[in-house]
Design an enzyme around this catalytic site. Structure first.
Site, PDB file in Angstrom:
ATOM      1  CB  SER A 101     -12.958  -7.804 -10.755  1.00 56.70           C
ATOM      2  OG  SER A 101     -11.853  -6.307 -11.352  1.00 56.70           O
ATOM      3  CE  LYS A 138     -14.514  -4.390 -10.921  1.00 53.21           C
ATOM      4  NZ  LYS A 138     -14.304  -4.808 -12.567  1.00 53.21           N
ATOM      5  CE1 TYR A 193     -14.411  -0.567  -9.407  1.00 52.29           C
ATOM      6  CE2 TYR A 193     -13.169   0.519 -10.102  1.00 52.29           C
ATOM      7  CZ  TYR A 193     -13.136  -0.807 -10.358  1.00 52.29           C
ATOM      8  OH  TYR A 193     -13.277  -1.599 -11.318  1.00 52.29           O
ATOM      9  CE1 TYR A 225     -14.515  -7.456 -15.409  1.00 53.82           C
ATOM     10  CE2 TYR A 225     -12.669  -9.496 -15.885  1.00 53.82           C
ATOM     11  CZ  TYR A 225     -13.721  -8.825 -14.744  1.00 53.82           C
ATOM     12  OH  TYR A 225     -13.878  -8.114 -13.358  1.00 53.82           O
ATOM     13  CB  VAL A 243      -6.135  -6.889 -12.811  1.00 52.16           C
ATOM     14  CG1 VAL A 243      -7.117  -7.020 -14.376  1.00 52.16           C
ATOM     15  CG2 VAL A 243      -6.638  -6.096 -12.306  1.00 52.16           C
TER      16      VAL A 243
HETATM   17  O1  DON Z   1     -10.378  -0.924 -12.153  1.00 51.97           O
HETATM   18  C1  DON Z   1      -9.507  -1.940 -12.800  1.00 51.97           C
HETATM   19  O2  DON Z   1      -9.056  -1.199 -13.413  1.00 51.97           O
HETATM   20  C2  DON Z   1      -9.199  -2.821 -11.448  1.00 51.97           C
HETATM   21  N1  DON Z   1      -9.332  -2.074 -10.143  1.00 51.97           N
HETATM   22  C3  DON Z   1     -10.034  -3.693 -11.531  1.00 51.97           C
HETATM   23  C4  DON Z   1     -10.198  -4.754 -12.460  1.00 51.97           C
HETATM   24  C5  DON Z   1     -10.007  -6.266 -12.186  1.00 51.97           C
HETATM   25  O3  DON Z   1      -9.530  -6.715 -11.292  1.00 51.97           O
HETATM   26  C6  DON Z   1     -10.691  -6.858 -13.888  1.00 51.97           C
HETATM   27  N2  DON Z   1     -10.233  -8.112 -13.398  1.00 51.97           N
HETATM   28  N3  DON Z   1      -9.557  -9.020 -14.338  1.00 51.97           N
END
Ligand code: DON
Length: 305
Positions: free
Chosen positions: A61, A64, A188, A236, A254
């Site tokens: 993320s 993003k 994505y 978040y 993540v």
């Molecule tokens: O869309 C997802 O679930 C992952 N590619 C990215 C989520 C993420 O990194 C949340 N961050 N802490």
């Protein structure tokens, strides 16, 4: 600075509780949780690092932030017709507010909002061309052409991404998705699968360090706004806690990475794969807190140039 980073890496490496590695993306479940890296790229051109700062990891993320810069570069403020600028107070992959708010995600950093920014920079291009644009942006920001996408991680996420598919379908049902669910999801997941080391990420983050004598990939006003969103929404439902403990705009992923910006001073990247209850790096957050305390850097304090 070097002594401080060495000390932070030592504290992190000996910490008994390193958090839990993300398992919902099978490729990420394989990562050794014992790793920790940190790197600081200062606005006067110095780079300091400690620990596993040269090891590439999945930025997830954190991507993003780059996607937002790309989408804003393409459509400007029109983006805000399709995505909001408020914290959601919910987990990164929540679908709860989408129905109540007619398919307009709260902000570009939760998954639903990031799917809209991906749809925006993808629009009019093939996924390959759009990802080429993204890589060009990141490589140019980091001044490093070796930055790449880990195909196995992207495929692993596409194969198990039921939650993101449901978010994308919901957005499509509300008319807030143009390029088609499969194309947007594919793009994505590849965007999230960009790999960088802490060194590369800290260097790439310099485009958000506001300093007039640094060449910028985005305008000063846009930089300030992206930083504001990182501060309010970058972690978040843990964003308030990160602002309280660290006091710098930050974006987590993540994969265990965090990019934080000390405006005018430095771009800071930290990585440790174990996560806390919000899905943000546990040791990464603790390291950023120690870093902010010891340097005194905070957007809520008086500048000390
Ligand atoms: O869309 C997802 O679930 C992952 N590619 C990215 C989520 C993420 O990194 C949340 N961050 N802490």
């Amino acid at each position: 600075m070097q002594d401080l980073l060495t000390e932070i890496a030592e504290v992190a490496k000996t910490s008994p509780d390193k958090g839990q590695v993300a398992t919902y993306i099978p490729e990420l479940a394989k990562i050794d949780p014992e790793q920790f890296g940190i790197c600081v790229a200062t606005s006067d051109g110095n780079v300091y690092s400690a620990g596993d700062a040269e090891t590439p990891f999945s930025i997830q993320s954190v991507s993003k932030v780059f996607a937002l810069a790309l989408a804003l570069g393409k459509v400007g403020d029109q983006l805000w017709r399709r995505v909001g600028r408020e914290p959601s107070g919910l987990s990164f992959d929540s679908i709860l507010l989408l129905e109540r708010e007619n398919g307009v995600p709260r902000n570009p950093f939760i998954n639903a909002g990031a799917l809209v920014t991906t749809d925006t920079y993808l629009s009019g291009y093939s996924p390959k061309e759009a990802l080429g644009e993204l890589l060009r942006f990141v490589r140019s920001a980091a001044d490093d052409d070796s930055i790449h996408i880990n195909e196995a991680v992207a495929r692993s996420e596409i194969a198990t991404g039921h939650r993101n598919f449901s978010l994308a379908h919901y957005l499509a049902s509300c008319g807030n998705m143009n390029a088609g669910v499969d194309k947007v999801l594919g793009t994505y997941c590849h965007q999230c699968a960009v790999e960088m080391s802490c060194r590369q990420l800290a260097l790439a983050g310099r485009f958000l360090v506001e300093r007039d004598d640094m060449p910028g990939l985005v305008s000063k006003e846009r930089r300030r706004r992206i930083n504001a969103l990182m501060m309010t929404c970058g972690h978040y439902d843990g964003s308030g806690d990160f602002a309280f403990r660290v006091g710098l705009p930050g974006k987590s992923g993540v994969g265990g990475g965090i990019l934080a910006i000390a405006p005018g001073r430095a771009s800071i990247a930290v990585w440790s794969p174990g996560l806390n209850q919000y899905g943000n790096s546990k040791l990464g957050t603790e390291a950023m807190e120690m870093f902010a305390q010891k340097t005194g850097w905070s957007v809520f304090g008086a500048p000390q140039f």
